[in-house]
Design a protein around this motif. Structure first.
Motif, PDB file in Angstrom:
ATOM      1  N   ARG A  50      -7.327  26.431  -0.200  1.00 55.16           N
ATOM      2  CA  ARG A  50      -6.649  27.531   0.490  1.00 55.16           C
ATOM      3  C   ARG A  50      -5.844  27.016   1.672  1.00 55.16           C
ATOM      4  O   ARG A  50      -4.718  27.460   1.922  1.00 55.16           O
ATOM      5  CB  ARG A  50      -7.665  28.570   0.951  1.00 55.16           C
ATOM      6  CG  ARG A  50      -8.317  29.348  -0.182  1.00 55.16           C
ATOM      7  CD  ARG A  50      -9.131  30.513   0.344  1.00 55.16           C
ATOM      8  NE  ARG A  50     -10.221  30.068   1.214  1.00 55.16           N
ATOM      9  CZ  ARG A  50     -11.420  29.708   0.777  1.00 55.16           C
ATOM     10  NH1 ARG A  50     -11.678  29.721  -0.524  1.00 55.16           N
ATOM     11  NH2 ARG A  50     -12.364  29.332   1.616  1.00 55.16           N
ATOM     12  N   ALA A  51      -6.427  26.081   2.416  1.00 57.28           N
ATOM     13  CA  ALA A  51      -5.723  25.531   3.582  1.00 57.28           C
ATOM     14  C   ALA A  51      -4.437  24.828   3.156  1.00 57.28           C
ATOM     15  O   ALA A  51      -3.387  24.972   3.799  1.00 57.28           O
ATOM     16  CB  ALA A  51      -6.630  24.570   4.346  1.00 57.28           C
ATOM     17  N   ILE A  52      -4.504  24.073   2.079  1.00 55.30           N
ATOM     18  CA  ILE A  52      -3.315  23.368   1.593  1.00 55.30           C
ATOM     19  C   ILE A  52      -2.292  24.368   1.070  1.00 55.30           C
ATOM     20  O   ILE A  52      -1.087  24.222   1.273  1.00 55.30           O
ATOM     21  CB  ILE A  52      -3.708  22.333   0.529  1.00 55.30           C
ATOM     22  CG1 ILE A  52      -4.427  21.157   1.210  1.00 55.30           C
ATOM     23  CG2 ILE A  52      -2.499  21.835  -0.245  1.00 55.30           C
ATOM     24  CD1 ILE A  52      -5.040  20.170   0.277  1.00 55.30           C
ATOM     25  N   GLY A  53      -2.775  25.428   0.415  1.00 53.52           N
ATOM     26  CA  GLY A  53      -1.873  26.470  -0.049  1.00 53.52           C
ATOM     27  C   GLY A  53      -1.134  27.146   1.093  1.00 53.52           C
ATOM     28  O   GLY A  53      -0.019  27.650   0.919  1.00 53.52           O
ATOM     29  N   ALA A  54      -1.749  27.136   2.279  1.00 49.65           N
ATOM     30  CA  ALA A  54      -1.123  27.706   3.472  1.00 49.65           C
ATOM     31  C   ALA A  54      -0.262  26.689   4.210  1.00 49.65           C
ATOM     32  O   ALA A  54       0.205  26.954   5.317  1.00 49.65           O
ATOM     33  CB  ALA A  54      -2.192  28.262   4.416  1.00 49.65           C
ATOM     34  N   GLY A  55      -0.051  25.509   3.600  1.00 45.29           N
ATOM     35  CA  GLY A  55       0.803  24.496   4.203  1.00 45.29           C
ATOM     36  C   GLY A  55       0.107  23.593   5.197  1.00 45.29           C
ATOM     37  O   GLY A  55       0.775  22.872   5.951  1.00 45.29           O
ATOM     38  N   ARG A  56      -1.220  23.553   5.209  1.00 47.61           N
ATOM     39  CA  ARG A  56      -1.956  22.798   6.220  1.00 47.61           C
ATOM     40  C   ARG A  56      -2.496  21.477   5.666  1.00 47.61           C
ATOM     41  O   ARG A  56      -3.535  20.988   6.087  1.00 47.61           O
ATOM     42  CB  ARG A  56      -3.097  23.642   6.786  1.00 47.61           C
ATOM     43  CG  ARG A  56      -2.655  24.986   7.374  1.00 47.61           C
ATOM     44  CD  ARG A  56      -3.695  25.535   8.319  1.00 47.61           C
ATOM     45  NE  ARG A  56      -3.852  24.647   9.468  1.00 47.61           N
ATOM     46  CZ  ARG A  56      -5.025  24.480  10.112  1.00 47.61           C
ATOM     47  NH1 ARG A  56      -6.106  25.106   9.696  1.00 47.61           N
ATOM     48  NH2 ARG A  56      -5.088  23.665  11.149  1.00 47.61           N
ATOM     49  N   TYR A  57      -1.757  20.871   4.738  1.00 49.88           N
ATOM     50  CA  TYR A  57      -2.243  19.630   4.134  1.00 49.88           C
ATOM     51  C   TYR A  57      -2.372  18.500   5.145  1.00 49.88           C
ATOM     52  O   TYR A  57      -3.252  17.656   5.045  1.00 49.88           O
ATOM     53  CB  TYR A  57      -1.344  19.217   2.957  1.00 49.88           C
ATOM     54  CG  TYR A  57       0.130  19.181   3.258  1.00 49.88           C
ATOM     55  CD1 TYR A  57       0.723  18.047   3.777  1.00 49.88           C
ATOM     56  CD2 TYR A  57       0.928  20.284   3.013  1.00 49.88           C
ATOM     57  CE1 TYR A  57       2.075  18.012   4.052  1.00 49.88           C
ATOM     58  CE2 TYR A  57       2.291  20.260   3.290  1.00 49.88           C
ATOM     59  CZ  TYR A  57       2.852  19.119   3.813  1.00 49.88           C
ATOM     60  OH  TYR A  57       4.199  19.088   4.106  1.00 49.88           O
ATOM     61  N   ARG A  58      -1.465  18.458   6.146  1.00 47.33           N
ATOM     62  CA  ARG A  58      -1.582  17.391   7.147  1.00 47.33           C
ATOM     63  C   ARG A  58      -2.858  17.555   7.973  1.00 47.33           C
ATOM     64  O   ARG A  58      -3.518  16.572   8.324  1.00 47.33           O
ATOM     65  CB  ARG A  58      -0.361  17.381   8.063  1.00 47.33           C
ATOM     66  CG  ARG A  58       0.978  17.097   7.388  1.00 47.33           C
ATOM     67  CD  ARG A  58       1.056  15.717   6.749  1.00 47.33           C
ATOM     68  NE  ARG A  58       0.975  14.607   7.642  1.00 47.33           N
ATOM     69  CZ  ARG A  58       2.019  13.914   8.115  1.00 47.33           C
ATOM     70  NH1 ARG A  58       3.248  14.273   7.812  1.00 47.33           N
ATOM     71  NH2 ARG A  58       1.849  12.872   8.893  1.00 47.33           N
ATOM     72  N   ALA A  59      -3.218  18.790   8.300  1.00 48.50           N
ATOM     73  CA  ALA A  59      -4.444  19.032   9.061  1.00 48.50           C
ATOM     74  C   ALA A  59      -5.677  18.656   8.243  1.00 48.50           C
ATOM     75  O   ALA A  59      -6.640  18.082   8.773  1.00 48.50           O
ATOM     76  CB  ALA A  59      -4.517  20.495   9.492  1.00 48.50           C
ATOM     77  N   VAL A  60      -5.652  18.972   6.941  1.00 44.03           N
ATOM     78  CA  VAL A  60      -6.778  18.622   6.071  1.00 44.03           C
ATOM     79  C   VAL A  60      -6.933  17.105   5.994  1.00 44.03           C
ATOM     80  O   VAL A  60      -8.037  16.560   6.137  1.00 44.03           O
ATOM     81  CB  VAL A  60      -6.573  19.231   4.668  1.00 44.03           C
ATOM     82  CG1 VAL A  60      -7.584  18.663   3.676  1.00 44.03           C
ATOM     83  CG2 VAL A  60      -6.690  20.750   4.723  1.00 44.03           C
ATOM     84  N   ASN A  61      -5.829  16.390   5.787  1.00 43.60           N
ATOM     85  CA  ASN A  61      -5.864  14.922   5.761  1.00 43.60           C
ATOM     86  C   ASN A  61      -6.361  14.359   7.091  1.00 43.60           C
ATOM     87  O   ASN A  61      -7.149  13.399   7.130  1.00 43.60           O
ATOM     88  CB  ASN A  61      -4.480  14.365   5.468  1.00 43.60           C
ATOM     89  CG  ASN A  61      -4.102  14.378   4.000  1.00 43.60           C
ATOM     90  OD1 ASN A  61      -3.047  13.904   3.615  1.00 43.60           O
ATOM     91  ND2 ASN A  61      -4.955  14.929   3.142  1.00 43.60           N
ATOM     92  N   TYR A  62      -5.869  14.936   8.190  1.00 41.44           N
ATOM     93  CA  TYR A  62      -6.241  14.449   9.514  1.00 41.44           C
ATOM     94  C   TYR A  62      -7.748  14.603   9.737  1.00 41.44           C
ATOM     95  O   TYR A  62      -8.407  13.707  10.284  1.00 41.44           O
ATOM     96  CB  TYR A  62      -5.463  15.213  10.576  1.00 41.44           C
ATOM     97  CG  TYR A  62      -5.610  14.682  11.980  1.00 41.44           C
ATOM     98  CD1 TYR A  62      -4.787  13.669  12.459  1.00 41.44           C
ATOM     99  CD2 TYR A  62      -6.560  15.202  12.847  1.00 41.44           C
ATOM    100  CE1 TYR A  62      -4.903  13.189  13.745  1.00 41.44           C
ATOM    101  CE2 TYR A  62      -6.692  14.726  14.143  1.00 41.44           C
ATOM    102  CZ  TYR A  62      -5.858  13.725  14.591  1.00 41.44           C
ATOM    103  OH  TYR A  62      -5.995  13.250  15.878  1.00 41.44           O
TER     104      TYR A  62
END
Length: 390
Positions: A50-62
């Motif tokens: 869901r987070a990646i779907g919301a465009g937060r892939y950099r935050a997830v990776n971080y």
């Protein structure tokens, strides 16, 4: 005083021979059993899809890379076997190191919740518990360059531990509010790198229980061979290195709890450092002790863009034709009952960097797809296996 078995006393991860060829990870004989007295530390982001779907892939990776950085900083004199999974991370701990890891992981849970607005879960699971459940943990070291080596893991134990983590086994609590891990050296300043040959392909391939091991190895060797056959393909970062942005980081952190002034001062220092770094890399600065061109060459060479952790994971630059050939090979093998796979096509790759020593060459760089990456591939796998969304 800590007592170790003869097996544990003889085993040192840093002493394992280094694999220089990536396809050597398909050779089971090159892996060594991890002693039963060791511990698996692991974490993942709840709701990463869901987070990646919301465009937060950099935050997830971080968040995933932050756990690795925090553990490396807490055990600076130890070469810790670790695996970056895009939306999670795993590592192996020698006896006694789990006592250091527990508070670090708890601090990471709090940091990720307060500063990134994500939910991190973490656990410490003894290797002995994994073996009692009928699985194994074997490890090897693969060196993409002379300066770094990454852990490769097989045996099914890590996959079992990840499932146990999601089931709540040995779950660690969050640290008190405001607790932060030492993330010195962790950065996320480089811009996304556009595909140079058509697309960035992120894939995860896991063996199917009871499948033909020899046929599976031939399939994985063929997939790796499709990439290695063309020298233009593979590395998802440009040869000259990714572009460095002027911002302090591509991930926006919430203000620190109860530390408004401290956070403002820290943001000021990050901004000044980011501007200085931007200028140094923009003009390709070389001064005694540091060379921007050298760092960028090492970044590309050291990048962690392919690995084996109870399955093949790669984020690669590929032509559409090569991507279709890889998917066709995997689809046939899946139909034959050898494996399951998840695969995501995207236009860019992103990198999160950990530079523990600014003057050394051993900096590590975690690569993922810029539009779903490993988390998207994992979500496909879970749907195939009937486990639901992440």
């Amino acid at each position: 005083m800590l007592t170790r078995t003869p097996e544990e006393a003889r085993f040192r991860y840093a002493d394992l021979p280094v694999l220089a060829r990536f396809d050597d990870v398909l050779d089971e004989a090159r892996f060594r059993p991890v002693p039963s007295g060791w511990t698996i530390g692991l974490c993942d982001i709840v709701g990463s899809t869901r987070a990646i779907g919301a465009g937060r892939y950099r935050a997830v990776n971080y968040a995933a890379a932050a756990v690795i950085a925090a553990m490396r900083n807490a055990l600076p004199d130890t070469e810790i076997p670790f695996v970056f999974g895009g939306d999670g991370a795993s590592f192996l701990l020698a006896p006694g190191e789990e006592r250091v890891a527990a508070p670090v992981l708890s601090a990471c849970i709090t940091f990720v919740r307060e500063r990134l607005d994500l939910d991190l879960r973490a656990a410490l699971i003894p290797v002995r518990t994994v073996r009692e459940a009928g699985h194994d943990v074997r490890v090897a070291r693969y060196a993409p360059s002379p300066d770094v080596a990454y852990a490769m893991i097989r045996g099914g134990g890590l996959a079992w531990a990840e499932a146990a983590l999601k089931g709540g086994l040995n779950a660690l609590p969050a640290a008190p509010p405001g607790t932060e891990p030492d993330l010195t050296g962790l950065s996320c300043r480089f811009e996304a790198s556009r595909a140079q040959n058509g697309l960035i392909l992120s894939l995860i391939v896991v063996p199917r229980a009871g499948g033909d091991a020899a046929a599976l190895r031939r399939t994985l060797a063929a997939v790796i061979g499709l990439v290695q056959a063309d020298p233009r393909l593979g590395r998802p970062l440009p040869e000259a290195g990714p572009d460095l942005g002027w911002r302090p980081g591509a991930v926006a952190l919430r203000p620190a709890r109860g530390g408004h002034l401290r956070d403002l001062l820290a943001r000021g220092r990050r901004l000044a450092g980011a501007l200085a770094s931007f200028l140094a890399f923009r003009v390709r600065l070389s001064v005694p002790g540091f060379s921007a061109p050298t760092y960028l060459r090492e970044l590309v060479a050291n990048a962690d863009y392919r690995k084996y952790d109870d399955g093949l994971r790669m984020t690669i630059d590929a032509t559409p034709e090569t991507a279709r050939a890889i998917e066709a090979r995997l689809a046939q093998a899946e139909a034959d009952g050898l494996l399951h796979y998840g695969l995501v096509r995207q236009g860019s790759a992103v990198v999160t960097c950990f530079t523990p020593d600014r003057l050394g060459s051993g900096h590590v760089h975690f690569v993922d797809g810029g539009e779903g990456g490993y988390a998207g591939a994992a979500a496909q796998l879970k749907r195939k296996l009937g486990a639901g969304a992440a």
